[in-house]
Design a protein around this motif. Structure first.
Motif, PDB file in Angstrom:
ATOM      1  N   ASP A  36      27.126   4.652  75.163  1.00  0.00           N
ATOM      2  CA  ASP A  36      25.158   4.375  75.519  1.00  0.00           C
ATOM      3  C   ASP A  36      25.128   2.593  75.405  1.00  0.00           C
ATOM      4  N   TYR A  37      26.071   2.774  73.649  1.00  0.00           N
ATOM      5  CA  TYR A  37      25.962   0.935  73.643  1.00  0.00           C
ATOM      6  C   TYR A  37      26.310   0.456  73.831  1.00  0.00           C
ATOM      7  N   GLY A  38      27.743   0.571  74.377  1.00  0.00           N
ATOM      8  CA  GLY A  38      28.782  -0.040  75.355  1.00  0.00           C
ATOM      9  C   GLY A  38      28.376  -0.447  76.391  1.00  0.00           C
ATOM     10  N   SER A  39      27.693   0.176  76.596  1.00  0.00           N
ATOM     11  CA  SER A  39      26.770  -0.610  78.245  1.00  0.00           C
ATOM     12  C   SER A  39      25.995  -1.287  78.115  1.00  0.00           C
ATOM     13  N   LEU A 238      37.941  -4.653  77.792  1.00  0.00           N
ATOM     14  CA  LEU A 238      37.632  -2.903  76.994  1.00  0.00           C
ATOM     15  C   LEU A 238      37.736  -1.674  77.525  1.00  0.00           C
ATOM     16  N   ALA A 239      36.255  -2.599  78.560  1.00  0.00           N
ATOM     17  CA  ALA A 239      35.783  -1.399  78.915  1.00  0.00           C
ATOM     18  C   ALA A 239      37.140  -0.622  80.453  1.00  0.00           C
ATOM     19  N   ALA A 240      37.748  -1.688  80.962  1.00  0.00           N
ATOM     20  CA  ALA A 240      38.639  -1.649  82.145  1.00  0.00           C
ATOM     21  C   ALA A 240      39.472  -0.922  81.535  1.00  0.00           C
ATOM     22  N   SER A 241      39.977  -0.981  79.722  1.00  0.00           N
ATOM     23  CA  SER A 241      41.450  -0.414  79.334  1.00  0.00           C
ATOM     24  C   SER A 241      41.052   0.700  78.972  1.00  0.00           C
ATOM     25  N   TRP A 242      40.286   0.823  78.125  1.00  0.00           N
ATOM     26  CA  TRP A 242      39.528   1.841  77.355  1.00  0.00           C
ATOM     27  C   TRP A 242      38.637   2.298  77.444  1.00  0.00           C
ATOM     28  N   GLY A 243      37.464   2.236  77.729  1.00  0.00           N
ATOM     29  CA  GLY A 243      36.109   2.865  78.263  1.00  0.00           C
ATOM     30  C   GLY A 243      34.719   1.942  77.938  1.00  0.00           C
ATOM     31  N   ALA A 245      32.921   3.477  75.531  1.00  0.00           N
ATOM     32  CA  ALA A 245      32.822   4.278  73.563  1.00  0.00           C
ATOM     33  C   ALA A 245      33.893   2.650  73.215  1.00  0.00           C
ATOM     34  N   ALA A 246      34.833   1.754  73.368  1.00  0.00           N
ATOM     35  CA  ALA A 246      35.583   1.162  73.055  1.00  0.00           C
ATOM     36  C   ALA A 246      34.987  -0.241  72.748  1.00  0.00           C
TER      37      ALA A 246
END
Length: 335
Positions: A36-39, A238-243, A245-246
């Motif tokens: 959620d925090y990543g979004s 980071l989002a493309a590689s690890w999602g 959460a990262a």
């Protein structure tokens, strides 16, 4: 003396705002997972990317050009920058509307998907952010530094109160809407209590003044874009590689070093005000060198001691799910 006063007022305002935002972090982690925090971090990162190009950095010009002008010219500069900036913002909103429905076939973490799913919110955040930033720059230009500092604190407090109410009910959208409503609230306060409406009139708009400011502000657009590349362009990677959460873990870790960057930002804003008034005086060159040396010394000492001091508080205040962020704080501080 004037620089010290300006630094004091702006730093106190920024520091209080950041202390409030840090103290509320345990509440955020209660209701938000790293995903959620990543979004949230992705949406705010894209908002930061679009803000200055869309508004053509006009808020930077509005601090410079009306300075030491007669009140009539000041009103024309303010009005021209304010009302004519609605044109590029409207074009941006139209483009965002046209992008809706293009996310099919793209990964949830992709640039296109995040833009289309949050297009309405991005338009609201860019528009409200422009209004808030522009009016705050007007306060600085009018040398109302106490009010400028107070507005920053007030905006943070309003956002925290709204987040306390909206986050448990609307989740990540509640957090983003709290940013929007806080910006709108301080805009209304600056119009009403600050009486900035007196400086804005459609009749005072002069297109040549707007073009004059754009010749100064448009070349500045690469500067915030490069800052975004330096500090936030890693989010999509980071989002493309690890999602997501990262992104959430890294973004959470970066919040703490940003306390130092806010101090630097306070110093720079205070410096701009003082330099505008003092640059014609004798001895300005030595004054400039002393300020630069002090700035770099304080920054170096802060980078060494800040990660050591912050770790115990991190472990006490933050939910265990976010503990991996601790290892990134020293790296983010150096960055």
């Amino acid at each position: 003396k004037e620089l010290g006063k300006n630094i004091g007022l702006i730093t106190i305002g920024k520091a209080l705002a950041k202390v409030v935002s840090i103290l509320i972090l345990p509440f955020y982690t209660t209701y938000l997972s790293p995903d959620d925090y990543g979004s949230i971090d992705m949406v705010t990162a894209y908002c930061a990317l679009f803000m200055q190009p869309v508004t053509l950095c006009i808020d930077s010009a509005i601090f410079i050009f009306p300075a030491r002008k007669p009140d009539k010219k000041k009103k024309s500069y303010y009005s021209s920058g304010f009302f004519l900036s609605f044109i590029p913002i409207a074009i941006f909103c139209l483009v965002m509307c046209l992008l809706n429905g293009l996310s099919e076939g793209f990964a949830a973490e992709s640039f296109i998907c995040i833009l289309t799913q949050n297009s309405f919110l991005l338009c609201l955040l860019v528009f409200s952010g422009f209004l808030s930033d522009f009016l705050q720059q007007m306060l600085r230009s009018l040398n109302r530094i106490g009010e400028y500092a107070a507005i920053g604190v007030l905006q943070s407090l309003i956002m925290v109160v709204l987040a306390l109410y909206l986050l448990p009910r609307w989740g990540t959208k509640g957090y983003l809407y709290s940013i929007f409503f806080a910006a709108v609230s301080v805009v209304l306060i600056m119009f009403a209590y600050g009486r900035l409406w007196k400086w804005l009139s459609v009749k005072a708009v002069k297109f040549r003044y707007y073009l004059q400011m754009l010749r100064f502000s448009i070349p500045l657009i690469p500067a915030p874009a490069l800052v975004w590349v330096q500090f936030q362009s890693n989010r999509p990677i980071l989002a493309a590689s690890w999602g997501m959460a990262a992104v959430g873990i890294f973004g959470f870790a970066a919040r703490f070093p940003f306390m130092m960057s806010y101090f630097a930002d306070s110093l720079c804003k205070a410096w701009e005000i003082s330099a505008l008034n003092e640059h014609v005086k004798q001895g300005f060159s030595s004054f400039y060198n002393n300020i630069c040396n002090t700035f770099f010394f304080v920054g170096a000492v802060g980078c060494v001691f800040f990660p050591v001091v912050i770790e115990p508080f991190f472990r006490i205040l933050i939910k265990e799910e976010f503990y991996p962020a601790i290892q990134y704080i020293p790296v983010c501080t150096l960055g």
